[in-house]
Design a protein around this motif. Structure first.
Motif, PDB file in Angstrom:
ATOM      1  N   VAL A  41       0.849  -1.195   0.000  1.00  0.00           N
ATOM      2  CA  VAL A  41       0.000   0.000   0.000  1.00  0.00           C
ATOM      3  C   VAL A  41       0.884   1.245   0.000  1.00  0.00           C
ATOM      4  CG1 VAL A  41      -1.782   1.268   1.254  1.00  0.00           C
ATOM      5  CG2 VAL A  41      -1.792  -1.229   1.270  1.00  0.00           C
ATOM      6  N   ARG A  42       0.614   2.137  -0.927  1.00  0.00           N
ATOM      7  CA  ARG A  42       1.365   3.394  -0.990  1.00  0.00           C
ATOM      8  C   ARG A  42       0.709   4.415  -0.077  1.00  0.00           C
ATOM      9  NH1 ARG A  42       4.430   4.832  -6.196  1.00  0.00           N
ATOM     10  NH2 ARG A  42       4.565   6.642  -4.875  1.00  0.00           N
ATOM     11  N   ALA A  43       1.501   5.042   0.759  1.00  0.00           N
ATOM     12  CA  ALA A  43       0.993   6.052   1.691  1.00  0.00           C
ATOM     13  C   ALA A  43       1.446   7.435   1.232  1.00  0.00           C
ATOM     14  CB  ALA A  43       1.518   5.779   3.091  1.00  0.00           C
ATOM     15  N   LEU A  44       0.748   8.425   1.701  1.00  0.00           N
ATOM     16  CA  LEU A  44       1.095   9.803   1.395  1.00  0.00           C
ATOM     17  C   LEU A  44       2.223  10.243   2.324  1.00  0.00           C
ATOM     18  CD1 LEU A  44       0.475  12.471  -0.081  1.00  0.00           C
ATOM     19  CD2 LEU A  44      -1.155  12.965   1.754  1.00  0.00           C
ATOM     20  N   ALA A  45       3.373  10.562   1.743  1.00  0.00           N
ATOM     21  CA  ALA A  45       4.507  11.055   2.528  1.00  0.00           C
ATOM     22  C   ALA A  45       4.320  12.548   2.774  1.00  0.00           C
ATOM     23  CB  ALA A  45       5.815  10.798   1.793  1.00  0.00           C
ATOM     24  N   LEU A  46       4.625  12.966   3.989  1.00  0.00           N
ATOM     25  CA  LEU A  46       4.485  14.379   4.333  1.00  0.00           C
ATOM     26  C   LEU A  46       5.691  15.158   3.821  1.00  0.00           C
ATOM     27  CD1 LEU A  46       3.232  13.975   7.997  1.00  0.00           C
ATOM     28  CD2 LEU A  46       1.876  14.339   5.941  1.00  0.00           C
ATOM     29  N   ALA A  47       5.451  16.335   3.281  1.00  0.00           N
ATOM     30  CA  ALA A  47       6.535  17.172   2.748  1.00  0.00           C
ATOM     31  C   ALA A  47       7.397  17.733   3.869  1.00  0.00           C
ATOM     32  CB  ALA A  47       5.946  18.302   1.914  1.00  0.00           C
ATOM     33  N   ASN A  48       6.793  18.012   5.021  1.00  0.00           N
ATOM     34  CA  ASN A  48       7.522  18.621   6.133  1.00  0.00           C
ATOM     35  C   ASN A  48       7.085  17.975   7.448  1.00  0.00           C
ATOM     36  OD1 ASN A  48       9.167  20.365   7.480  1.00  0.00           O
ATOM     37  ND2 ASN A  48       7.764  22.100   7.399  1.00  0.00           N
ATOM     38  N   PRO A  49       7.490  16.701   7.674  1.00  0.00           N
ATOM     39  CA  PRO A  49       7.038  15.998   8.886  1.00  0.00           C
ATOM     40  C   PRO A  49       7.661  16.587  10.152  1.00  0.00           C
ATOM     41  CG  PRO A  49       8.661  14.687   7.737  1.00  0.00           C
ATOM     42  CD  PRO A  49       8.368  15.876   6.864  1.00  0.00           C
ATOM     43  N   ILE A  50       6.962  16.436  11.268  1.00  0.00           N
ATOM     44  CA  ILE A  50       7.498  16.935  12.535  1.00  0.00           C
ATOM     45  C   ILE A  50       8.610  16.031  13.077  1.00  0.00           C
ATOM     46  CG2 ILE A  50       5.439  18.216  13.169  1.00  0.00           C
ATOM     47  CD1 ILE A  50       4.606  15.925  14.956  1.00  0.00           C
ATOM     48  N   SER A  51       8.648  14.777  12.609  1.00  0.00           N
ATOM     49  CA  SER A  51       9.740  13.864  12.961  1.00  0.00           C
ATOM     50  C   SER A  51       9.774  12.731  11.940  1.00  0.00           C
ATOM     51  CB  SER A  51       9.559  13.300  14.374  1.00  0.00           C
ATOM     52  OG  SER A  51       8.549  12.319  14.388  1.00  0.00           O
ATOM     53  N   ALA A  52      10.867  11.992  11.925  1.00  0.00           N
ATOM     54  CA  ALA A  52      11.004  10.868  10.998  1.00  0.00           C
ATOM     55  C   ALA A  52      10.010   9.762  11.331  1.00  0.00           C
ATOM     56  CB  ALA A  52      12.430  10.316  11.042  1.00  0.00           C
ATOM     57  N   GLU A  53       9.618   9.665  12.613  1.00  0.00           N
ATOM     58  CA  GLU A  53       8.675   8.626  13.035  1.00  0.00           C
ATOM     59  C   GLU A  53       7.230   8.981  12.712  1.00  0.00           C
ATOM     60  OE1 GLU A  53      10.965   9.903  15.306  1.00  0.00           O
ATOM     61  OE2 GLU A  53      12.400   8.312  14.912  1.00  0.00           O
ATOM     62  N   LEU A  54       6.993  10.200  12.264  1.00  0.00           N
ATOM     63  CA  LEU A  54       5.634  10.640  11.919  1.00  0.00           C
ATOM     64  C   LEU A  54       5.650  11.261  10.529  1.00  0.00           C
ATOM     65  CD1 LEU A  54       4.710  12.310  15.336  1.00  0.00           C
ATOM     66  CD2 LEU A  54       3.959  10.077  14.503  1.00  0.00           C
ATOM     67  N   ALA A  55       6.153  10.511   9.563  1.00  0.00           N
ATOM     68  CA  ALA A  55       6.415  11.079   8.242  1.00  0.00           C
ATOM     69  C   ALA A  55       5.421  10.679   7.160  1.00  0.00           C
ATOM     70  CB  ALA A  55       7.831  10.708   7.800  1.00  0.00           C
ATOM     71  N   GLU A  56       4.468   9.803   7.476  1.00  0.00           N
ATOM     72  CA  GLU A  56       3.468   9.387   6.489  1.00  0.00           C
ATOM     73  C   GLU A  56       2.077   9.422   7.098  1.00  0.00           C
ATOM     74  OE1 GLU A  56       5.753   6.193   3.595  1.00  0.00           O
ATOM     75  OE2 GLU A  56       4.232   5.471   4.979  1.00  0.00           O
ATOM     76  N   MET A  57       1.088   9.645   6.232  1.00  0.00           N
ATOM     77  CA  MET A  57      -0.308   9.519   6.663  1.00  0.00           C
ATOM     78  C   MET A  57      -0.607   8.030   6.816  1.00  0.00           C
ATOM     79  SD  MET A  57      -1.660  12.543   6.911  1.00  0.00           S
ATOM     80  CE  MET A  57      -3.388  12.160   6.956  1.00  0.00           C
ATOM     81  N   ARG A  58      -1.342   7.687   7.840  1.00  0.00           N
ATOM     82  CA  ARG A  58      -1.657   6.275   8.052  1.00  0.00           C
ATOM     83  C   ARG A  58      -2.615   5.768   6.974  1.00  0.00           C
ATOM     84  NH1 ARG A  58      -5.307   7.380  13.335  1.00  0.00           N
ATOM     85  NH2 ARG A  58      -7.210   7.971  12.240  1.00  0.00           N
ATOM     86  N   VAL A  59      -2.475   4.489   6.653  1.00  0.00           N
ATOM     87  CA  VAL A  59      -3.395   3.842   5.714  1.00  0.00           C
ATOM     88  C   VAL A  59      -4.356   2.920   6.458  1.00  0.00           C
ATOM     89  CG1 VAL A  59      -1.776   3.986   3.786  1.00  0.00           C
ATOM     90  CG2 VAL A  59      -1.794   1.932   5.217  1.00  0.00           C
ATOM     91  N   SER A  60      -4.134   2.789   7.765  1.00  0.00           N
ATOM     92  CA  SER A  60      -4.935   1.916   8.609  1.00  0.00           C
ATOM     93  C   SER A  60      -4.813   2.400  10.049  1.00  0.00           C
ATOM     94  CB  SER A  60      -4.411   0.484   8.498  1.00  0.00           C
ATOM     95  OG  SER A  60      -4.946  -0.340   9.501  1.00  0.00           O
TER      96      SER A  60
END
Length: 95
Positions: A41-60
């Motif tokens: 599943v491809r997730a939406l990567a954030l352009a400017n995440p607040i941290s590396a551990e919170l860098a994608e929108m969840r798919v589930s």
């Protein structure tokens, strides 16, 4: 509401009565963990995440629920009972 269905608000109260806590999770998740759970599943990567551990929108809901469980285990919680009702009518889940 059709017969045989429980309103989400009523279900949430029933779960609280049974000792479950509602899991409040971030919409942003760790890409590494998410790929382990959903490799296709491809997730939406954030352009400017607040941290590396919170860098994608969840798919589930699973990544956030597993993180909540891991956090409770790390805090040596003897028991963790979570519930999470998804907003989408096609995606109801209870853990």
């Amino acid at each position: 509401m059709p017969e045989g269905r429980i309103a989400p608000e009523r279900l949430a109260l029933l779960l609280v009565d049974r000792g479950f806590c509602e899991a409040i999770t971030y919409s942003f998740v760790d890409p590494v963990q998410q790929r382990r759970l959903f490799p296709d599943v491809r997730a939406l990567a954030l352009a400017n995440p607040i941290s590396a551990e919170l860098a994608e929108m969840r798919v589930s809901l699973w990544p956030g629920l597993l993180k909540a469980l891991a956090d409770n285990v790390r805090r040596q919680a003897s028991r963790a009972k979570f519930s999470k009702l998804a907003r989408s009518s096609s995606c109801k889940m209870m853990v």
